[in-house]
Design a protein around this motif. Sequence first.
Motif, PDB file in Angstrom:
ATOM      1  N   LYS A  25      12.756  -3.498   6.393  1.00 20.88           N
ATOM      2  CA  LYS A  25      13.953  -3.796   7.180  1.00 20.88           C
ATOM      3  C   LYS A  25      13.588  -4.425   8.522  1.00 20.88           C
ATOM      4  N   ALA A  26      12.501  -3.944   9.139  1.00 22.73           N
ATOM      5  CA  ALA A  26      12.077  -4.531  10.417  1.00 22.73           C
ATOM      6  C   ALA A  26      11.652  -5.988  10.229  1.00 22.73           C
ATOM      7  N   ARG A  27      10.972  -6.292   9.134  1.00 20.87           N
ATOM      8  CA  ARG A  27      10.565  -7.672   8.874  1.00 20.87           C
ATOM      9  C   ARG A  27      11.781  -8.564   8.678  1.00 20.87           C
ATOM     10  N   VAL A  28      12.763  -8.096   7.937  1.00 19.44           N
ATOM     11  CA  VAL A  28      13.975  -8.885   7.707  1.00 19.44           C
ATOM     12  C   VAL A  28      14.718  -9.125   9.017  1.00 19.44           C
ATOM     13  N   ARG A  29      14.811  -8.084   9.850  1.00 18.87           N
ATOM     14  CA  ARG A  29      15.509  -8.235  11.124  1.00 18.87           C
ATOM     15  C   ARG A  29      14.790  -9.246  12.026  1.00 18.87           C
ATOM     16  N   LYS A  30      13.452  -9.204  12.065  1.00 19.39           N
ATOM     17  CA  LYS A  30      12.694 -10.150  12.887  1.00 19.39           C
ATOM     18  C   LYS A  30      12.821 -11.569  12.356  1.00 19.39           C
TER      19      LYS A  30
ATOM     20  N   LEU B 234       8.824   4.962   4.785  1.00 16.32           N
ATOM     21  CA  LEU B 234       8.133   4.088   5.736  1.00 16.32           C
ATOM     22  C   LEU B 234       8.097   2.650   5.238  1.00 16.32           C
ATOM     23  N   ALA B 235       7.880   2.454   3.930  1.00 14.71           N
ATOM     24  CA  ALA B 235       7.884   1.101   3.369  1.00 14.71           C
ATOM     25  C   ALA B 235       9.262   0.460   3.542  1.00 14.71           C
ATOM     26  N   TYR B 236      10.307   1.239   3.353  1.00 13.89           N
ATOM     27  CA  TYR B 236      11.661   0.710   3.528  1.00 13.89           C
ATOM     28  C   TYR B 236      11.904   0.292   4.976  1.00 13.89           C
ATOM     29  N   LEU B 237      11.454   1.121   5.934  1.00 13.57           N
ATOM     30  CA  LEU B 237      11.652   0.795   7.345  1.00 13.57           C
ATOM     31  C   LEU B 237      10.882  -0.464   7.735  1.00 13.57           C
ATOM     32  N   LEU B 238       9.643  -0.606   7.263  1.00 14.80           N
ATOM     33  CA  LEU B 238       8.861  -1.802   7.563  1.00 14.80           C
ATOM     34  C   LEU B 238       9.532  -3.053   6.993  1.00 14.80           C
TER      35      LEU B 238
ATOM     36  N   VAL C 104       0.837  -1.212   0.000  1.00 15.86           N
ATOM     37  CA  VAL C 104       0.000   0.000   0.000  1.00 15.86           C
ATOM     38  C   VAL C 104       0.867   1.256   0.000  1.00 15.86           C
ATOM     39  N   LEU C 105       1.893   1.266   0.867  1.00 13.51           N
ATOM     40  CA  LEU C 105       2.761   2.443   0.916  1.00 13.51           C
ATOM     41  C   LEU C 105       3.516   2.623  -0.396  1.00 13.51           C
ATOM     42  N   GLY C 106       3.966   1.528  -1.012  1.00 17.01           N
ATOM     43  CA  GLY C 106       4.644   1.639  -2.303  1.00 17.01           C
ATOM     44  C   GLY C 106       3.731   2.199  -3.385  1.00 17.01           C
TER      45      GLY C 106
ATOM     46  N   PHE D  95       6.805  15.379  -0.932  1.00 16.91           N
ATOM     47  CA  PHE D  95       7.031  15.015   0.468  1.00 16.91           C
ATOM     48  C   PHE D  95       6.269  13.733   0.837  1.00 16.91           C
ATOM     49  N   ILE D  96       5.011  13.647   0.391  1.00 16.72           N
ATOM     50  CA  ILE D  96       4.226  12.438   0.679  1.00 16.72           C
ATOM     51  C   ILE D  96       4.869  11.214   0.038  1.00 16.72           C
ATOM     52  N   SER D  97       5.344  11.359  -1.204  1.00 12.89           N
ATOM     53  CA  SER D  97       5.979  10.235  -1.890  1.00 12.89           C
ATOM     54  C   SER D  97       7.228   9.780  -1.149  1.00 12.89           C
ATOM     55  N   ALA D  98       8.083  10.721  -0.736  1.00 12.86           N
ATOM     56  CA  ALA D  98       9.301  10.359  -0.010  1.00 12.86           C
ATOM     57  C   ALA D  98       8.970   9.691   1.330  1.00 12.86           C
ATOM     58  N   SER D  99       7.933  10.211   2.016  1.00 14.68           N
ATOM     59  CA  SER D  99       7.551   9.619   3.304  1.00 14.68           C
ATOM     60  C   SER D  99       7.045   8.194   3.121  1.00 14.68           C
ATOM     61  N   ALA D 100       6.217   7.941   2.090  1.00 16.02           N
ATOM     62  CA  ALA D 100       5.669   6.601   1.852  1.00 16.02           C
ATOM     63  C   ALA D 100       6.787   5.614   1.541  1.00 16.02           C
ATOM     64  N   PHE D 101       7.713   6.037   0.647  1.00 18.80           N
ATOM     65  CA  PHE D 101       8.822   5.143   0.318  1.00 18.80           C
ATOM     66  C   PHE D 101       9.710   4.888   1.534  1.00 18.80           C
TER      67      PHE D 101
END
Length: 563
Positions: free
Chosen positions: A117-122, A111-115, A19-21, A103-109
């Motif tokens: 990375k968190a999934r990979v780390r878990k 946040l998607a990147y952070l999510l 969705v964020l992408g 700004f919205i586009s950069a924020s969405a990309f």
Amino acid sequence: MSLDKFRKQERWNTGAVVVLGTIGILTLGGAFYGRQTMLIEYCFQPSDDPQFCTSDKRYIMPAHEFEKLVDAPASNPKSQIPKKAKGLRIIKPTNPYKPLWGFISASAFGLAYLLNKARVRKLLELMPQYRQEVKQSWLLGKINAINQARKVEYAANLDWELWQFSADRAARAKQLSMLSPEEIALYQEQARLEAIQAAEQAIAEATGASAAALPHGNPGTVDEITNPTDKITGSPSTKEELLKALRQECPALLSLVKSHPIRCVGVQRSGKTTLAKKLALLRMVLLPDHQVIASTPHYEPTNAYPDVFQIVGIRNGKRDYPAIRTQWYGLAERVKDGTVSSITTIWDEFGLMDQVVEAEDLTKVLTSTLRETMKFGEYPIFIVHGETQAFLPGSKGLVKVFLSGTVRVETIGEKTIDEDGLETIKGTGKFKVKELDGSRAEGKIPEWMTEDFLLNLVGFRKGSAQASERSVNPPEPEEVQTLNVLLDKAFSNPEPLEPAEPFDPFSSEITAEEKGFVIGFRRSGMPKDDIILKLWGTKKGGSKGYQAAKKRLEQILHDAGIA
């Protein structure tokens, strides 16, 4: 965190990233589209002649630059433009919110990147647990494959034995057809005497005593065995009488005394705790120096564990999880060190164990417990409310191991009307047993086997942890060795010898040999269908031979008073 919970979170995480992408791509397109600058269109017209402002003589400039040139110094050549030019119109911007979309586009990309990375780390954190679950699944698959191969091999051997049996029977029938009536009668009498002698010898070997010293006395003949007159009336007063009474009235309960780890299931108030208490007290009566540890996170005043047990899990009216955890690790240490003991551990509310110990320790201790407890005299009882992952702790693999490695005992309750006129569940004392090999049995706890009765046999008064004086009524046996022989007989259940040839299921009368073999096989715990196959040579089904043999079997058991 369990792998199932992680997979569920992973699905949500993937959906959020998608969705964020999508939002980032759409807003990025909005950021590149159009312009955000306001324009001014002008021309130079010294007179009112229309030829000076034609379409090829019009110019466009950003409005803010046009206004800036108004205040420009005269040295700037372009400063004459606003003075000599004539403004024609203002062209509004087509996309005034381009920075916001960017700004919205950069924020969405981001946040998607952070999510992601968190999934990979878990996932990296849970990788060891995932490997363990894969190993367990692989092991279960290998066990299932081995069991399937054994079933195929057993079926092939059984078919061969049946064929050999049929061939031998046909050969024996052909031999008998060539004998005279007198020779047949003599042969039958010899076979009858040999069967009686074999049955008496089997009973003597099972009890470890001579025929005159058997608990039932000298059986004499098979007819006397099939009509026992030594049934116990009233409640037993000694351990020997208790063993004899349970063998006659509830052999299913007696088989649980030295059983594999037990899981006790059933609806609420159907008698799970009551069954666990009585089984533990029965072990204290029958097994020398037996101890009971009851771990329970709640206290029921109307159905509390007796003080003769070591009770943990409640302290000052609150749940004492550290005490339960200590007992759980104590069980693991005893098994790990190979300490030979005689202990029953009751794990009430076993579904809450994932709140008491870590998932890794739960898996490690439970697997070793199911695998090795019987070697060291450990007899755990797990009380659960259901047999799905919602009611049991651990992963799916651990739940499968738990269900396949424990004897299932289901308590049966019945609906009754309480004093307030409302419907409720009441325990009946009935239960069903499913062994690890798939065999089933049913039983009902005798009414005379109350908690006070068992406590008296143990030598304790209810509500006191101190030993009381034993009644003079139930004296201790003089020979401890004889009692041990009786205990070994109760749990070994040796199978009697098989007949030399199968009996005729269509015979007009039931012979004494048939009665003796049926009683011996049934008392050893053999299923009825196996008895029919061994004695009359007919497999389970709708054949006339099987129906006739089953009818004879039920008649013999009914006459002998055996279920």
